[in-house]
Design a protein around this motif. Structure first.
Motif, PDB file in Angstrom:
ATOM      1  N   THR A 143      -1.178  35.810  61.170  1.00 53.87           N
ATOM      2  CA  THR A 143      -2.069  37.142  61.196  1.00 53.87           C
ATOM      3  C   THR A 143      -1.137  38.245  60.805  1.00 53.87           C
ATOM      4  O   THR A 143      -1.560  39.241  60.193  1.00 53.87           O
ATOM      5  CB  THR A 143      -3.115  37.574  62.400  1.00 53.87           C
ATOM      6  OG1 THR A 143      -3.421  36.146  62.778  1.00 53.87           O
ATOM      7  CG2 THR A 143      -3.071  38.885  62.261  1.00 53.87           C
ATOM      8  N   ARG A 144       0.273  37.998  60.912  1.00 51.02           N
ATOM      9  CA  ARG A 144       1.356  39.120  60.705  1.00 51.02           C
ATOM     10  C   ARG A 144       2.179  38.569  59.527  1.00 51.02           C
ATOM     11  O   ARG A 144       2.299  40.015  58.167  1.00 51.02           O
ATOM     12  CB  ARG A 144       2.952  38.681  61.833  1.00 51.02           C
ATOM     13  CG  ARG A 144       2.560  39.418  63.399  1.00 51.02           C
ATOM     14  CD  ARG A 144       3.943  38.832  63.757  1.00 51.02           C
ATOM     15  NE  ARG A 144       3.528  39.317  65.666  1.00 51.02           N
ATOM     16  CZ  ARG A 144       3.818  39.099  66.482  1.00 51.02           C
ATOM     17  NH1 ARG A 144       4.922  37.816  65.988  1.00 51.02           N
ATOM     18  NH2 ARG A 144       3.716  39.243  67.462  1.00 51.02           N
ATOM     19  N   THR A 145       2.155  37.495  59.022  1.00 46.83           N
ATOM     20  CA  THR A 145       2.865  37.156  57.671  1.00 46.83           C
ATOM     21  C   THR A 145       1.487  37.484  56.347  1.00 46.83           C
ATOM     22  O   THR A 145       2.044  37.453  55.583  1.00 46.83           O
ATOM     23  CB  THR A 145       3.521  36.307  57.756  1.00 46.83           C
ATOM     24  OG1 THR A 145       4.262  36.562  58.902  1.00 46.83           O
ATOM     25  CG2 THR A 145       4.642  36.355  56.449  1.00 46.83           C
ATOM     26  N   LEU A 146       1.244  36.418  56.418  1.00 50.40           N
ATOM     27  CA  LEU A 146      -0.517  36.483  55.403  1.00 50.40           C
ATOM     28  C   LEU A 146      -1.255  37.127  55.642  1.00 50.40           C
ATOM     29  O   LEU A 146      -2.184  37.215  54.489  1.00 50.40           O
ATOM     30  CB  LEU A 146      -0.909  34.692  56.081  1.00 50.40           C
ATOM     31  CG  LEU A 146       0.142  33.174  56.223  1.00 50.40           C
ATOM     32  CD1 LEU A 146      -1.021  32.514  55.905  1.00 50.40           C
ATOM     33  CD2 LEU A 146       0.682  33.780  54.625  1.00 50.40           C
ATOM     34  N   VAL A 147      -1.795  37.614  56.495  1.00 45.85           N
ATOM     35  CA  VAL A 147      -3.028  38.658  56.344  1.00 45.85           C
ATOM     36  C   VAL A 147      -2.716  40.079  56.343  1.00 45.85           C
ATOM     37  O   VAL A 147      -2.273  40.680  57.500  1.00 45.85           O
ATOM     38  CB  VAL A 147      -4.381  38.731  57.406  1.00 45.85           C
ATOM     39  CG1 VAL A 147      -5.049  39.353  57.978  1.00 45.85           C
ATOM     40  CG2 VAL A 147      -4.609  37.249  57.850  1.00 45.85           C
ATOM     41  N   GLY A 148      -2.619  40.541  55.331  1.00 44.25           N
ATOM     42  CA  GLY A 148      -2.061  42.016  55.081  1.00 44.25           C
ATOM     43  C   GLY A 148      -3.497  43.000  55.661  1.00 44.25           C
ATOM     44  O   GLY A 148      -3.098  44.741  55.744  1.00 44.25           O
ATOM     45  N   THR A 149      -4.343  42.558  54.743  1.00 48.40           N
ATOM     46  CA  THR A 149      -5.700  43.474  54.706  1.00 48.40           C
ATOM     47  C   THR A 149      -7.201  42.866  55.819  1.00 48.40           C
ATOM     48  O   THR A 149      -7.107  42.261  55.793  1.00 48.40           O
ATOM     49  CB  THR A 149      -6.450  43.654  53.536  1.00 48.40           C
ATOM     50  OG1 THR A 149      -5.476  43.997  52.599  1.00 48.40           O
ATOM     51  CG2 THR A 149      -7.590  44.852  53.313  1.00 48.40           C
TER      52      THR A 149
END
Length: 509
Positions: A100-106
């Motif tokens: 969630t912190r690194t891969l999901v940005g939007t």
């Protein structure tokens, strides 16, 4: 649907497939382009009724390569929705936080109802990274977050507006796509995250029955009532005769509007249509797409029917094979009466919507066929007319003393004039003259459908989302919905493959 090398172009991971009342399985998806791998910021969250907890549950049961040769971290996940992802931690919750912190940005939100946003809201403070999370949606969705969620009452203002904490930044999407972006098929799409573009259309999700001045959708109300805003008539439906539910205890009949002068104010007071969204999400590398709906009601009983505009947009994509999947809600089975749908779909209405889509696909294909046939016919006509023109011109050009014909001045006649004269004087009928005019003027002819082929939506995967559990014994709601949709498909033969979504499922397109 696959990319150019035969591999799937898009992956959708189902984090939440339900529409309540169970709060641990509400609507949420992850979408990524397979071409980007698992890069930073390459995963798009579409809605987030659940989020972090669902990822933890999936990872706890996810197979990984834990052989002695791969005992050290990172470990690569295999044979599951996160296949190919290297995880840096031992615990599922730590790896879920990493995702969630690194891969999901939007986070792309269809509408701000709690069963579509609660996971995002609760998770936000724990997801601090090197950049704020992007919250994207229609302006009405963003304003709802500002006014009613991140307002220091329901939740702290974690946004970067109004002197907030700055953990979330808003991105307001343009209804119908950004007109200044892209060319050709890419026009209107905005790159929303690594490898993915999106185009947004608004749809209707029922109306409010609370008495108040107009709120919710306000598109078009500044100068005129909403499109299709005139009160609907009584409609016959399977097993019941229904009238759209009365607003504020009054029947929505024409007699409730005393005069045209009062119509605008009355419509604003009585009709409150709730906006939701439909997102065309495109893999930039291949052009392949998936269509994801938020909650949506059928056009047949809507005070503001807007689904057809989505089907018109989708038809060319299906005809060309670019759109391979549609995620759309079907909250209830057909036992739910119209007055209890509350802005949702049941199988009897979903099949009607898909038939409307099939009609648009047929219409588009017929148009393409007619255009191709017309182009070929026009080419042949031009060749014939060119030959006729040359022959007719030779017979009517003035003769020199030597008996040879002389060419007129290029300015003495236009091509159309010369063509008409040549065809008519060479013995052509008025019909031929009209044909010459048509060719030289480039006139269009309208086409009409001459029947429909079977299975116009063949190859399109229809993934059913937002199923509401009855909490009863016996077959689940998803099973009932699938049985009813399957029967409708056998009757209509539009070619859909129906899939009931489940948490942890990976859909490849």
């Amino acid at each position: 649907m696959a990319g150019g090398d035969g591999q799937p172009a898009l992956q959708v991971i189902i984090l939440g497939s339900g529409g309540g009342p169970l709060e641990d399985n509400t609507t949420a998806f992850l979408v990524r382009s397979t071409a980007t791998g698992w890069k930073k910021g390459s995963v798009l969250a579409v809605d987030a009724g659940v989020h972090l907890a669902s990822i933890v549950r999936i990872l706890e049961n996810h197979p990984s390569d834990s052989s002695p040769d791969h005992a050290d971290k990172p470990v690569t996940l295999i044979n599951g929705p996160f296949e190919g992802l290297e995880i840096p931690h031992s615990l599922a919750k730590s790896n879920a936080a990493y995702i969630t912190r690194t891969l999901v940005g939007t986070y792309l939100i269809t509408h701000p109802h709690l069963d579509h946003i609660s996971g995002f809201v609760v998770n936000t403070a724990a997801l601090q990274g090197s950049r704020p999370k992007v919250l994207a949606g229609l302006p009405s969705t963003i304003e709802a977050f500002k006014d009613h969620i991140f307002n220091n009452v329901i939740w702290p203002n974690l946004s970067d507006e109004n002197n907030g904490a700055g953990l979330v930044t808003y991105r307001r999407l343009v209804e119908g796509g950004s007109p200044a972006l892209g060319q050709g098929d890419d026009k209107g799409y905005i790159e929303i995250c690594e490898g993915l573009g999106v185009k947004t259309l608004s749809v209707s999700h029922g109306h409010c029955i609370e008495r108040h001045s107009h709120r919710g959708s306000n598109v078009g109300l500044a100068s005129s009532p909403p499109p299709y805003g005139s009160p609907p008539q009584t409609r016959q439906r399977t097993g019941s005769q229904v009238l759209n539910p009365p607003l504020f205890g009054r029947s929505p009949s024409v007699t409730n509007i005393p005069s045209l002068d009062m119509r605008m104010a009355d419509v604003q007071e009585r009709i409150c249509v709730y906006d939701s969204s439909a997102y065309f999400i495109r893999d930039i590398a291949t052009g392949k797409e998936v269509l994801i709906f938020g909650d949506v009601e059928p056009d047949a009983i809507s005070l503001w029917p807007r689904n057809k505009q989505v089907w018109i947009e989708a038809a060319p994509k299906i005809a060309s094979g670019r759109l391979g999947g549609i995620l759309i809600e079907c909250s209830f089975d057909d036992s739910q009466t119209d007055d209890r749908l509350y802005g949702h779909l049941a199988p009897r209405y979903l099949i009607e919507e898909l038939k409307a889509l099939a009609d648009e696909v047929e219409l588009y294909k017929k148009g393409k066929e007619q255009a191709t046939s017309k182009e070929r016919a026009t080419s042949k006509k031009r060749k014939r007319l060119s030959a006729t023109l040359e022959e007719g011109a030779r017979q009517h050009l003035p003769r020199t003393r030597s008996g040879r014909t002389s060419s007129p001045s290029p300015r003495s006649r236009t091509r159309s004039q010369l063509t008409e004269t040549a065809v008519t004087e060479a013995g052509g009928s008025e019909a031929h003259t009209a044909e010459a005019k048509s060719v030289t003027a480039g006139a269009d002819s309208r086409f009409s459908l001459r029947g429909k082929s079977k299975f116009p939506l063949k190859g399109v995967k229809i993934v059913i989302i937002h199923v509401k559990d009855t909490l009863d014994d016996g077959p689940g709601m998803g099973t009932k919905i699938l049985e009813e949709l399957t029967r409708y498909e056998e009757e209509e033969q539009i070619g859909c493959e129906f899939v009931i979504s489940k948490m942890g499922q990976a859909v490849y397109l």
